[in-house]
Design a protein around this motif. Sequence first.
Motif, PDB file in Angstrom:
ATOM      1  N   UNK A  53       0.798  -1.215   0.000  1.00 16.71           N
ATOM      2  CA  UNK A  53       0.000   0.000   0.000  1.00 16.71           C
ATOM      3  C   UNK A  53       0.831   1.264   0.000  1.00 16.71           C
ATOM      4  N   UNK A  54       2.101   1.152  -0.391  1.00 16.72           N
ATOM      5  CA  UNK A  54       2.998   2.326  -0.367  1.00 16.72           C
ATOM      6  C   UNK A  54       2.531   3.418  -1.321  1.00 16.72           C
ATOM      7  N   UNK A  55       2.222   3.038  -2.560  1.00 12.83           N
ATOM      8  CA  UNK A  55       1.849   4.028  -3.569  1.00 12.83           C
ATOM      9  C   UNK A  55       0.540   4.723  -3.219  1.00 12.83           C
ATOM     10  N   UNK A  56      -0.435   3.983  -2.700  1.00 10.99           N
ATOM     11  CA  UNK A  56      -1.696   4.597  -2.279  1.00 10.99           C
ATOM     12  C   UNK A  56      -1.453   5.583  -1.143  1.00 10.99           C
ATOM     13  N   UNK A  57      -0.557   5.220  -0.254  1.00 15.57           N
ATOM     14  CA  UNK A  57      -0.209   6.091   0.875  1.00 15.57           C
ATOM     15  C   UNK A  57       0.441   7.382   0.376  1.00 15.57           C
ATOM     16  N   UNK A  58       1.362   7.257  -0.591  1.00 15.82           N
ATOM     17  CA  UNK A  58       2.018   8.432  -1.166  1.00 15.82           C
ATOM     18  C   UNK A  58       0.999   9.320  -1.872  1.00 15.82           C
ATOM     19  N   UNK A  59       0.106   8.714  -2.644  1.00 16.16           N
ATOM     20  CA  UNK A  59      -0.922   9.487  -3.340  1.00 16.16           C
ATOM     21  C   UNK A  59      -1.796  10.263  -2.363  1.00 16.16           C
ATOM     22  N   UNK A  60      -2.139   9.625  -1.228  1.00 14.24           N
ATOM     23  CA  UNK A  60      -2.960  10.298  -0.224  1.00 14.24           C
ATOM     24  C   UNK A  60      -2.197  11.468   0.402  1.00 14.24           C
ATOM     25  N   UNK A  61      -0.915  11.265   0.676  1.00 12.72           N
ATOM     26  CA  UNK A  61      -0.106  12.335   1.258  1.00 12.72           C
ATOM     27  C   UNK A  61      -0.027  13.540   0.330  1.00 12.72           C
ATOM     28  N   UNK A  62       0.093  13.270  -0.961  1.00 12.02           N
ATOM     29  CA  UNK A  62       0.283  14.342  -1.934  1.00 12.02           C
ATOM     30  C   UNK A  62      -1.012  14.773  -2.601  1.00 12.02           C
ATOM     31  N   UNK A  63      -2.120  14.093  -2.287  1.00 13.57           N
ATOM     32  CA  UNK A  63      -3.407  14.384  -2.923  1.00 13.57           C
ATOM     33  C   UNK A  63      -3.262  14.336  -4.442  1.00 13.57           C
ATOM     34  N   UNK A  64      -2.703  13.238  -4.935  1.00 14.17           N
ATOM     35  CA  UNK A  64      -2.458  13.073  -6.364  1.00 14.17           C
ATOM     36  C   UNK A  64      -2.656  11.610  -6.733  1.00 14.17           C
ATOM     37  N   UNK A  65      -2.484  11.295  -8.015  1.00 17.30           N
ATOM     38  CA  UNK A  65      -2.552   9.902  -8.452  1.00 17.30           C
ATOM     39  C   UNK A  65      -1.336   9.552  -9.299  1.00 17.30           C
ATOM     40  N   UNK A  66      -0.207  10.195  -8.989  1.00 17.88           N
ATOM     41  CA  UNK A  66       1.007   9.972  -9.783  1.00 17.88           C
ATOM     42  C   UNK A  66       1.667   8.635  -9.469  1.00 17.88           C
ATOM     43  N   UNK A  67       1.613   8.202  -8.212  1.00 21.35           N
ATOM     44  CA  UNK A  67       2.185   6.903  -7.857  1.00 21.35           C
ATOM     45  C   UNK A  67       1.199   5.827  -8.303  1.00 21.35           C
ATOM     46  N   UNK A  68       1.571   5.055  -9.312  1.00 23.42           N
ATOM     47  CA  UNK A  68       0.643   4.101  -9.917  1.00 23.42           C
ATOM     48  C   UNK A  68       0.292   2.968  -8.960  1.00 23.42           C
ATOM     49  N   UNK A  69      -0.993   2.607  -8.969  1.00 24.03           N
ATOM     50  CA  UNK A  69      -1.512   1.571  -8.077  1.00 24.03           C
ATOM     51  C   UNK A  69      -2.149   0.486  -8.922  1.00 24.03           C
ATOM     52  N   UNK A  70      -1.920  -0.789  -8.560  1.00 26.01           N
ATOM     53  CA  UNK A  70      -2.525  -1.890  -9.301  1.00 26.01           C
ATOM     54  C   UNK A  70      -2.945  -3.009  -8.376  1.00 26.01           C
ATOM     55  N   UNK A  71      -3.814  -3.894  -8.872  1.00 28.02           N
ATOM     56  CA  UNK A  71      -4.314  -4.994  -8.062  1.00 28.02           C
ATOM     57  C   UNK A  71      -3.312  -6.146  -7.982  1.00 28.02           C
ATOM     58  N   UNK A  72      -2.393  -6.216  -8.937  1.00 31.59           N
ATOM     59  CA  UNK A  72      -1.393  -7.274  -8.929  1.00 31.59           C
ATOM     60  C   UNK A  72      -0.019  -6.650  -8.934  1.00 31.59           C
ATOM     61  N   UNK A  73       0.998  -7.453  -8.668  1.00 23.38           N
ATOM     62  CA  UNK A  73       2.357  -6.929  -8.665  1.00 23.38           C
ATOM     63  C   UNK A  73       2.712  -6.415 -10.056  1.00 23.38           C
ATOM     64  N   UNK A  74       3.224  -5.209 -10.107  1.00 26.47           N
ATOM     65  CA  UNK A  74       3.604  -4.610 -11.378  1.00 26.47           C
ATOM     66  C   UNK A  74       5.057  -4.169 -11.301  1.00 26.47           C
ATOM     67  N   UNK A  75       5.685  -4.035 -12.456  1.00 24.67           N
ATOM     68  CA  UNK A  75       7.035  -3.493 -12.481  1.00 24.67           C
ATOM     69  C   UNK A  75       7.004  -2.112 -11.855  1.00 24.67           C
TER      70      UNK A  75
END
Length: 299
Positions: A53-75
Amino acid sequence: MDEVLKTRALVKEVLAYINSSPWKGYYSSQVENMLERVDQPCELAIVGEVKAGKSSFVNALLDSDLALVGETEMTATINFFKYGHPEDKNKPVRVVWEDGTEEWQTREFLDSLQGNTPEVLEKASKIDHLEFFLDNEKLRRVTLVDTPGTGSLVKAHERSANDYLMAGQQNLRKKHSEQSVRLKNRADAVNVITGRVEHEATNQLVSRFSHGTSAFNSIGVMTKIDLESSTSMDDWNRRCDKYHEMLRHQLNCIVPVSASVYSTVMKLTREHKMEEIKDALQYIPLDEFEEVCKYSQTF
């Protein structure tokens, strides 16, 4: 007197003392590095296992959607979020390649880095890190570093893939794990994303990332608490306190959060819909509202 100027003056005093001492060869370069970084923003590294949940956490901190989030492991890549503006709004990210060259790229380029195909792995392996520049006041004093994480969620059927693909995946994961630990060691502060339930894997993760840090500059973040809707905040706080007792030498505290709920609330607030929801709720009879709340807790 400005705190930065005070710090600079203090570090200069320490450097002058070290340079005139027998320990010059041991500590001079380290203190000089500190002096160079006095004017730089604090570097906060977000570390954890894959899909923690790192990217979702970063997006929430920055109020953005730049850190890509996916349901499965991604590069994934090392992502630096800094204060500033991109040269071209259509190319919001600066790519720093392994050979040291840099170029600005589009969001479509970011999307092309997701997945585990041979082409994606080949492209990602040549990238050192990505840099995002945002006009966000939080980033004036803090640079966020979203690390790709450690571990893997490779499924059984994926392990039967061809040798070339598996070799590419493993090499990239090894590189990412090494980068994550190296960035953690350089960071001024660390957020360690923990699981909702204490388990050995998280304990091992914290142990790996605790080298070079301490409870002084490391905080645990228990994410995705919205996935257990029947658990109250008091229960979450008690769970975090119990977990923290096990890891008190590595983490200053553990805080329960839901990045998805926070992001949704912020979006509704920006769109001025929170007042509409509030007005609508007040017309629901209390007994019916309590029944709705009980029903929602089963999901």
